[in-house]
Design an enzyme around this catalytic site. Sequence first.
Site, PDB file in Angstrom:
ATOM      1  N   ASN A 272      -5.965 -20.744  -6.964  1.00 20.98           N
ATOM      2  CA  ASN A 272      -6.696 -19.910  -7.910  1.00 20.98           C
ATOM      3  C   ASN A 272      -8.043 -19.585  -7.285  1.00 20.98           C
ATOM      4  OD1 ASN A 272      -8.090 -18.698  -9.979  1.00 20.98           O
ATOM      5  ND2 ASN A 272      -7.764 -20.332 -11.465  1.00 20.98           N
TER       6      ASN A 272
ATOM      7  N   PHE B 255      -6.776 -13.315  -1.014  1.00 18.48           N
ATOM      8  CA  PHE B 255      -5.958 -12.323  -1.723  1.00 18.48           C
ATOM      9  C   PHE B 255      -4.988 -11.689  -0.722  1.00 18.48           C
ATOM     10  CE2 PHE B 255     -10.239 -12.502  -3.499  1.00 18.48           C
ATOM     11  CZ  PHE B 255     -10.010 -12.835  -4.827  1.00 18.48           C
TER      12      PHE B 255
ATOM     13  N   GLN C 177       0.845  -1.188   0.000  1.00 17.38           N
ATOM     14  CA  GLN C 177       0.000   0.000   0.000  1.00 17.38           C
ATOM     15  C   GLN C 177       0.885   1.244   0.000  1.00 17.38           C
ATOM     16  OE1 GLN C 177      -3.110   0.072  -0.486  1.00 17.38           O
ATOM     17  NE2 GLN C 177      -4.001  -1.856   0.238  1.00 17.38           N
TER      18      GLN C 177
ATOM     19  N   CYS D 218     -10.549  -1.576  -3.756  1.00 19.04           N
ATOM     20  CA  CYS D 218      -9.950  -0.452  -4.482  1.00 19.04           C
ATOM     21  C   CYS D 218     -10.780  -0.078  -5.700  1.00 19.04           C
ATOM     22  CB  CYS D 218      -8.516  -0.776  -4.885  1.00 19.04           C
ATOM     23  SG  CYS D 218      -8.349  -2.219  -5.949  1.00 19.04           S
TER      24      CYS D 218
END
Length: 433
Positions: free
Chosen positions: A342, A294, A265, A389
Amino acid sequence: MAQFYSAKRRVTTRQIITVTVNDLDSFGQGVARHNGKALFIPDLLPQESAEVTIVEDKKQYARGRVTRRLTSSPQRETPRCPYFGVCGGCQQQHASVELQQRSKSAALSHLMKHEVSGVIADRPWGYRRRARLSLRYQPKTQRLQMGFRKTASNDIVDVDRCPILTPRLEALLPRLRECLSDLQGVRHLGHAELVLAGGGPLMILRHTAPLSARDREKLERFSQSEELSLFLAPFSEILETVSGEAPWYESNGLRLGFSPRDFIQVNDGVNQLMVARALEWLDVQPDDRVLDLFCGMGNFTLPLARLAAEVVGVEGVPALVEKGRENARRNALHNVTFFHENLAEDVTAQPWAKQGFSKVLLDPARAGAAGAMAQIGKLRPGRVVYVSCNPATLARDSEALTGAGYQLSRLVMLDMFPHTGHLESMALFERRS
């Protein structure tokens, strides 16, 4: 030259009108109404009137350019950056920080159909700890261009300062230009990436031809005099360490190592506050088993592991998974495991998922987490914190969570990128009883 008639060609006289702006969108454009549709006008703020030239007229909206501003808003401020309006990095330096936060929060609330309960913010200037500077040698002027891209262009805006960069990085700019301009291989430079890590600044220099011994020596002297770590990138996928140590940063009292090109970040202050708020919202208890999707190199995962019985971090990039494992070892956290999966596929059948999770956190990229929504519904955690985001994909994914029996209970705007059009947010979902 022969010219042929085209039915698509429209010759129009650009109309000049007088309008008053009523709103500011999240990209810093003033919004007025004209002929029953939205008219977007850069460089105008709410309560301001101006003579405007219509430059684009579509069926649903129009765009205008200020010909003459007639009134000024009390929320208008003088931009600190001399390149504002030319450089494509910032769009809102002419608006007060309060107005920026209010307009972004309103846009988020409208999209999510939910009240925004607050803003997580830190300092509005000197916050950016990462920047990529484009480099281009101009043979005619025999001068090196170094800076950022112009708005809607590949042209470079030469910069010697940037007030949104951390002061340590901003101070490097003039001396970096001087050093690079004096290299024999100046024609073969691609870009320079600056990062402020916990141990000091680092630079990745991309070059497309081998550097001479003289140039390497000059760059090494520069890195030593400026106390920065230096990495060379002769090929896009290869990094060569010239000087300095492996970079790291702190996340809520923990030290996280990262590779120079790894995502971190860019706003350290907001990152610290964001992680703390996520832990608070999840209300992690000593017997909780928490899933972090993630997860990257463990920005949230490792702080979670200090509170929970067990934490599982799942990431799609193998190198980040290994970096997360290294960070867990470095911080002596033995109740956290990282897996490479995945996340567009069903992971609920994996052995590590069969025990279930009481809490879930996810921090996906701009594309969101459409593939993971059904999986979260199957796992049925009590609370889900979604860090976003991209408000559009958050809105899409929140509908899937709502359909799976969750309700949106808290929503905040993250002021991660003051003075820009970026809109980041964090949402808490709780399972309906």
